[in-house]
Design a protein around this motif. Structure first.
Motif, PDB file in Angstrom:
ATOM      1  N   ALA A 158       2.344   2.104   1.774  1.00  0.00           N
ATOM      2  CA  ALA A 158       2.641   0.780   2.306  1.00  0.00           C
ATOM      3  C   ALA A 158       1.330   0.051   2.574  1.00  0.00           C
ATOM      4  O   ALA A 158       0.258   0.651   2.604  1.00  0.00           O
ATOM      5  CB  ALA A 158       3.455   0.888   3.598  1.00  0.00           C
ATOM      6  N   ALA A 159       1.435  -1.242   2.769  1.00  0.00           N
ATOM      7  CA  ALA A 159       0.322  -2.095   3.191  1.00  0.00           C
ATOM      8  C   ALA A 159      -0.852  -2.071   2.216  1.00  0.00           C
ATOM      9  O   ALA A 159      -2.007  -1.998   2.630  1.00  0.00           O
ATOM     10  CB  ALA A 159      -0.138  -1.734   4.605  1.00  0.00           C
ATOM     11  N   GLN A 160      -0.567  -2.160   0.909  1.00  0.00           N
ATOM     12  CA  GLN A 160      -1.647  -2.505  -0.016  1.00  0.00           C
ATOM     13  C   GLN A 160      -2.188  -3.872   0.349  1.00  0.00           C
ATOM     14  O   GLN A 160      -3.378  -4.126   0.245  1.00  0.00           O
ATOM     15  CB  GLN A 160      -1.115  -2.569  -1.453  1.00  0.00           C
ATOM     16  CG  GLN A 160      -1.184  -1.294  -2.226  1.00  0.00           C
ATOM     17  CD  GLN A 160      -1.261  -1.549  -3.711  1.00  0.00           C
ATOM     18  OE1 GLN A 160      -2.328  -1.844  -4.223  1.00  0.00           O
ATOM     19  NE2 GLN A 160      -0.145  -1.414  -4.395  1.00  0.00           N
ATOM     20  N   HIS A 161      -1.275  -4.753   0.735  1.00  0.00           N
ATOM     21  CA  HIS A 161      -1.629  -6.078   1.221  1.00  0.00           C
ATOM     22  C   HIS A 161      -1.469  -6.044   2.734  1.00  0.00           C
ATOM     23  O   HIS A 161      -0.379  -5.781   3.251  1.00  0.00           O
ATOM     24  CB  HIS A 161      -0.734  -7.140   0.585  1.00  0.00           C
ATOM     25  CG  HIS A 161      -0.827  -7.141  -0.920  1.00  0.00           C
ATOM     26  ND1 HIS A 161       0.288  -7.184  -1.733  1.00  0.00           N
ATOM     27  CD2 HIS A 161      -1.903  -7.084  -1.735  1.00  0.00           C
ATOM     28  CE1 HIS A 161      -0.101  -7.167  -2.997  1.00  0.00           C
ATOM     29  NE2 HIS A 161      -1.429  -7.105  -3.030  1.00  0.00           N
ATOM     30  N   GLY A 162      -2.556  -6.319   3.449  1.00  0.00           N
ATOM     31  CA  GLY A 162      -2.621  -6.022   4.862  1.00  0.00           C
ATOM     32  C   GLY A 162      -1.651  -6.753   5.760  1.00  0.00           C
ATOM     33  O   GLY A 162      -1.345  -6.279   6.855  1.00  0.00           O
ATOM     34  N   THR A 221      -5.526 -10.394   0.378  1.00  0.00           N
ATOM     35  CA  THR A 221      -6.632  -9.947  -0.468  1.00  0.00           C
ATOM     36  C   THR A 221      -7.877  -9.713   0.379  1.00  0.00           C
ATOM     37  O   THR A 221      -7.956 -10.131   1.535  1.00  0.00           O
ATOM     38  CB  THR A 221      -6.956 -10.995  -1.551  1.00  0.00           C
ATOM     39  OG1 THR A 221      -7.252 -12.246  -0.913  1.00  0.00           O
ATOM     40  CG2 THR A 221      -5.782 -11.172  -2.506  1.00  0.00           C
ATOM     41  N   ALA A 222      -8.857  -9.064  -0.227  1.00  0.00           N
ATOM     42  CA  ALA A 222     -10.132  -8.837   0.449  1.00  0.00           C
ATOM     43  C   ALA A 222     -11.036 -10.050   0.268  1.00  0.00           C
ATOM     44  O   ALA A 222     -10.972 -10.726  -0.760  1.00  0.00           O
ATOM     45  CB  ALA A 222     -10.815  -7.596  -0.119  1.00  0.00           C
ATOM     46  N   PRO A 223     -11.881 -10.347   1.247  1.00  0.00           N
ATOM     47  CA  PRO A 223     -12.794 -11.482   1.116  1.00  0.00           C
ATOM     48  C   PRO A 223     -13.826 -11.236   0.021  1.00  0.00           C
ATOM     49  O   PRO A 223     -14.132 -10.088  -0.338  1.00  0.00           O
ATOM     50  CB  PRO A 223     -13.450 -11.571   2.492  1.00  0.00           C
ATOM     51  CG  PRO A 223     -13.323 -10.192   3.065  1.00  0.00           C
ATOM     52  CD  PRO A 223     -12.037  -9.651   2.530  1.00  0.00           C
ATOM     53  N   ASP A 234       6.271   2.125  -3.818  1.00  0.00           N
ATOM     54  CA  ASP A 234       5.187   1.285  -3.294  1.00  0.00           C
ATOM     55  C   ASP A 234       5.823   0.178  -2.465  1.00  0.00           C
ATOM     56  O   ASP A 234       6.331  -0.809  -3.003  1.00  0.00           O
ATOM     57  CB  ASP A 234       4.385   0.712  -4.473  1.00  0.00           C
ATOM     58  CG  ASP A 234       3.180  -0.092  -4.025  1.00  0.00           C
ATOM     59  OD1 ASP A 234       2.744   0.074  -2.873  1.00  0.00           O
ATOM     60  OD2 ASP A 234       2.672  -0.893  -4.842  1.00  0.00           O
ATOM     61  N   LEU A 235       5.817   0.343  -1.135  1.00  0.00           N
ATOM     62  CA  LEU A 235       6.503  -0.589  -0.247  1.00  0.00           C
ATOM     63  C   LEU A 235       5.710  -1.884  -0.075  1.00  0.00           C
ATOM     64  O   LEU A 235       4.527  -1.857   0.272  1.00  0.00           O
ATOM     65  CB  LEU A 235       6.716   0.053   1.126  1.00  0.00           C
ATOM     66  CG  LEU A 235       7.674   1.251   1.177  1.00  0.00           C
ATOM     67  CD1 LEU A 235       7.585   1.935   2.527  1.00  0.00           C
ATOM     68  CD2 LEU A 235       9.113   0.810   0.896  1.00  0.00           C
ATOM     69  N   HIS A 236       6.390  -3.006  -0.308  1.00  0.00           N
ATOM     70  CA  HIS A 236       5.799  -4.318  -0.098  1.00  0.00           C
ATOM     71  C   HIS A 236       6.749  -5.168   0.732  1.00  0.00           C
ATOM     72  O   HIS A 236       7.934  -4.841   0.879  1.00  0.00           O
ATOM     73  CB  HIS A 236       5.540  -5.022  -1.442  1.00  0.00           C
ATOM     74  CG  HIS A 236       4.351  -4.487  -2.176  1.00  0.00           C
ATOM     75  ND1 HIS A 236       3.160  -5.168  -2.274  1.00  0.00           N
ATOM     76  CD2 HIS A 236       4.172  -3.313  -2.845  1.00  0.00           C
ATOM     77  CE1 HIS A 236       2.303  -4.459  -2.974  1.00  0.00           C
ATOM     78  NE2 HIS A 236       2.886  -3.324  -3.333  1.00  0.00           N
TER      79      HIS A 236
END
Length: 323
Positions: A42-46, A88-90, A132-134
């Motif tokens: 989970a939490a590929q995207h924060g 996304t990452a900065p 892959d939980l989103h």
């Protein structure tokens, strides 16, 4: 004598320029009997934290004494974006690959996100199935995405149990936009290419824990476990709509305020040309766009956020395959 166990391991995914380690925790649940291995993250995207809460409750409810096989769970796949509550990452951290879900299976010598994905891929590639939980926005109906033509992934999606299943064309069958947006680097696509069936549940909502979304996630994971034989019993059957996920979303032609139409009802079938809302200039009141469905299908996403910028997604209409 039973030997079921739960262990957790702190794993270093990558290091920041200062040398500070980016770590996460990998949970492993091992049953007393042999069986398949399921990898869940989970939490590929924060900002998508309902998947993280789903795994916490799944941890509490998993009947370990009934488990046959192994479950590997990562509640925070991307600690960098998690801490920033971001998608996304900065640029300062990864200007090449800001979105982690575009770089799978990763590269141990690549950019920050590639290194993080490569480390987690070591766990994922050993599994017999991947979830892959989103989570999306509040204006999204929960659904599960799987690769079209992958029967094993479709079975996982059906077992998870959302009312809507979206099949996605991938690889050579995918439209140009799919390639332009680097969707070949999504975890479910990389897994399929490696022969591992994978699904992406989209539980809806972000930045806040929402009970309905989390409970859907927990029930879905338990049902996937039953369907794989990790847990006894069968996943309950239910009526589901199968639609084709397409990238021709309705977008804003101009910037302004968006007022969604009171009808059609969210989650219903719409016809091509159905009015979905209007974008207008907040200073002159001029209507800049009458947003309409570009095809007949299922309206599964309709933004409720009023301030939009040209190019923002207003709605998504999926092409219905089966009902």
């Amino acid at each position: 004598m039973s030997h079921e166990t739960h262990t957790d391991e702190v794993v270093t995914l990558a290091r920041l320029p200062s040398g500070v380690a980016l770590t996460t925790t990998v949970h492993t649940y091992s049953g007393s009997a042999d069986g398949p291995t399921l990898y869940v993250q989970a939490a590929q995207h924060g900002r998508e934290i309902n998947g993280t809460e789903t795994l916490r409750r799944f941890h509490d409810r998993l009947p370990l004494e009934s488990l046959s096989g192994t479950i590997v769970a990562v509640p925070v796949a991307n600690p960098l974006t998690f801490d920033r509550v971001s998608y996304t990452a900065p640029e300062q951290f990864d200007s090449v690959n800001p979105n982690m879900n575009r770089v799978w299976p990763g590269d141990a010598d690549g950019s920050l996100h590639q290194r993080m994905a490569a480390r987690l891929w070591e766990f994922a590639i050993q599994a017999d199935a991947i979830v892959d939980l989103h989570t999306g926005s509040p204006d999204l109906l929960p659904h599960v995405v799987y690769r079209e033509g992958d029967d094993r992934a479709r079975d996982l999606a059906k077992a998870f149990g959302t009312d809507i299943l979206l099949s996605e064309e991938a690889g050579e069958d995918a439209p140009e936009e799919w390639h332009r947006r680097d969707f070949a680097g999504k975890l479910r696509v990389a897994a399929a290419e490696a022969g591992v069936p994978a699904i992406t549940p989209e539980l809806a909502h972000s930045k806040q824990i929402v009970e309905d979304a989390v409970e859907t996630g927990v029930d879905g994971l338990l049902n996937v476990c039953r369907s794989l034989g990790l847990l006894p019993g069968n996943a309950p059957r239910r009526e589901q709509t199968v639609a084709r996920n397409h990238l021709g979303q309705v977008t804003a032609d101009d910037s302004g305020l968006f007022r969604p139409a009171p009808t059609p009802e969210f989650g219903r079938l719409v016809s091509a040309g159905t009015e979905l809302g209007t974008v207008y200039d907040p200073t002159t009141y001029e209507v800049l766009q009458t947003a309409t469905a570009d095809r007949e299908g299922l309206l599964y996403s309709l933004t409720q956020e009023a301030t939009v910028t040209a190019g923002d997604k207003l709605a998504s209409v999926a092409l219905v395959r089966e009902q």
